[in-house]
Write an enzyme that holds these catalytic residues in place. Structure first.
Site, short mmCIF file in Angstrom:
data_model
loop_
_atom_site.label_atom_id
_atom_site.label_comp_id
_atom_site.label_asym_id
_atom_site.label_seq_id
_atom_site.Cartn_x
_atom_site.Cartn_y
_atom_site.Cartn_z
NE ARG A 51 39.45 -17.60 24.07
CZ ARG A 51 38.32 -17.07 23.65
NH1 ARG A 51 37.98 -15.84 24.02
NH2 ARG A 51 37.49 -17.72 22.87
CB ALA A 53 39.91 -17.12 15.03
NE ARG A 94 45.61 -21.61 20.42
CZ ARG A 94 44.35 -21.52 20.88
NH1 ARG A 94 43.83 -20.33 21.19
NH2 ARG A 94 43.61 -22.60 21.03
CD GLN A 197 37.90 -21.89 25.68
OE1 GLN A 197 37.34 -22.83 26.23
NE2 GLN A 197 38.96 -22.06 24.91
CG ASP A 238 39.26 -21.09 15.94
OD1 ASP A 238 38.23 -21.29 16.59
OD2 ASP A 238 40.25 -20.47 16.39
O1 MRU Z 1 40.95 -22.02 21.92
P1 MRU Z 1 40.26 -20.71 21.70
O2 MRU Z 1 39.62 -20.16 22.93
O3 MRU Z 1 41.14 -19.71 21.00
O4 MRU Z 1 39.08 -21.07 20.70
C1 MRU Z 1 38.24 -20.04 20.27
C2 MRU Z 1 37.10 -20.51 19.46
O5 MRU Z 1 36.96 -21.66 19.14
C3 MRU Z 1 36.15 -19.44 18.97
O6 MRU Z 1 34.87 -19.95 18.81
C4 MRU Z 1 36.63 -18.93 17.60
O7 MRU Z 1 37.96 -18.55 17.65
C5 MRU Z 1 35.81 -17.80 17.13
S1 MRU Z 1 36.07 -16.34 18.07
C6 MRU Z 1 35.22 -15.08 17.35
#
Ligand code: MRU
Length: 347
Positions: A51, A53, A94, A197, A238
């Site tokens: 997970r 972005a 996603r 996370q 993201d």
């Molecule tokens: O649902 P996730 O864990 O994929 O969400 C990730 C985030 O919101 C991060 O802050 C974003 O992707 C930036 S990662 C460098």
């Protein structure tokens, strides 16, 4: 891995396979899962084995390599047609992170001119995407850390670290760089409900590097700011619209509003692969809604009445006017606007 505190890779190509560190099992188990086909890679992105972005974009790029390998072995003339379904599945794994769209577009551009066995060229392109992401993170780390004062105390949200990228991290890249420069006194990590996370991944990553980290529940952020325990909030993104509105993990917008009230600076760190110049503003960003189970169960245990209604948006949008600093690998923008972002992208 050339930088101090750069020790972790969650996405690795090895032995002709894609290997992903299973982020659902962290921090207690470090298990790599091997993938040899694109459909399983799509499922891994949906299920959050991987997970963040940039990491899901890079993973999808390697997914294209696996799809092309299988299709070329089946039909060397028409392999591009055969991979179309898998490309679409990867694209829609996603919906919010634009890096997925961006990486697949690059892979498509790479294979459109190819003749013969496509695998070496596609693999080289996927590896280039990952390496460029790591280098962007090094650069953003330097640029963002240069803005921080000594003895800095920072709050971060979700996980924007090595786990969420090709390596090193965006927000955590800035924190790693500032820590190496001796500027960090304390990092606070929001636990980041519902998937945790912050508590599971950010706390684990920072502890590996001996960076002082304290976990808080998301709802403690206002009290933390009121007590002047943080000067900066640093987060990833993201998707960033052309006007600077930022989609990031649910709860990021709360922090930006609180930061403005308390005179705390708000920094967003993201590579230009996260910018969506086709969207004029953040209202048009598709926000993923995830299953009720993430909210009403904890560690497999039901915590709310069976059958209760749940709203579980995975991301929110922070308006550009609440962002003090946007850091990309192309530079630093103070109070980003449509005009300043467009000028930066055209540099
Ligand atoms: O649902 P996730 O864990 O994929 O969400 C990730 C985030 O919101 C991060 O802050 C974003 O992707 C930036 S990662 C460098």
């Amino acid at each position: 891995m050339t930088h101090p505190c750069d020790t972790l890779r969650a996405v690795v190509w090895q032995d002709d396979q894609l290997q992903l560190l299973d982020q659902r099992k962290l921090p207690f188990e470090q298990t790599m899962i091997a993938f040899d086909n694109a459909s399983d890679v799509t499922k891994a992105i949906k299920d959050m084995v991987v997970r963040g972005a940039p990491a899901i974009g890079i993973t999808a790029a390697y997914g294209v390599v696996l799809a092309a390998k299988k299709a070329y072995a089946q039909n060397p003339q028409n392999w591009t047609l055969l991979i179309e379904t898998e490309m679409q599945q990867l694209l829609h794994a996603r919906p919010t992170a634009i890096n997925l769209v961006w990486a697949l577009k690059r892979m498509r551009a790479c294979f459109s001119g190819l003749t013969g066995d496509p695998v070496p060229a596609l693999l080289a392109e996927a590896q280039r995407i990952q390496q460029e992401d790591v280098e962007a993170n090094y650069r953003m780390g330097e640029l963002g850390a240069a803005l921080l004062p000594s003895f800095c105390r920072i709050l971060t949200h979700c996980n924007a670290g090595a786990l969420a990228t090709g390596g090193y991290g965006t927000a955590l890249g800035v924190i790693r760089n500032a820590f190496t420069a001796g500027k960090i006194m304390q990092v606070y990590a929001d636990e980041t409900r519902p998937w945790l996370q912050g508590a599971r991944l950010t706390a684990w990553e920072l502890r590996q590097d001996k960076i002082p980290v304290t976990v808080i529940v998301d709802s403690a952020a206002a009290a933390l700011m009121r007590q002047r325990l943080v000067q900066w909030i640093i987060v990833g993104a993201d998707r960033i619209a052309a006007n600077g509105d930022v989609a990031n993990k649910i709860g990021t917008y709360n922090l930006a509003v609180l930061a403005r009230q308390h005179g705390v600076k708000f920094m967003v760190v993201a590579p230009t692969s996260t910018l969506d110049m086709n969207l004029t503003d953040g209202n048009k960003i598709i926000i993923e809604e995830r299953g009720a189970d993430e909210v009403i169960t904890m560690a497999g245990q039901q915590i709310a009445p069976h059958g209760v209604a749940v709203w579980n948006p995975a991301f929110d949008v922070t308006p550009a006017e609440l962002i003090d600093i946007l850091v990309t690998e192309k530079g630093v923008l103070e109070k980003p606007t449509t005009a300043s972002i467009s000028a930066m992208m055209n540099r």
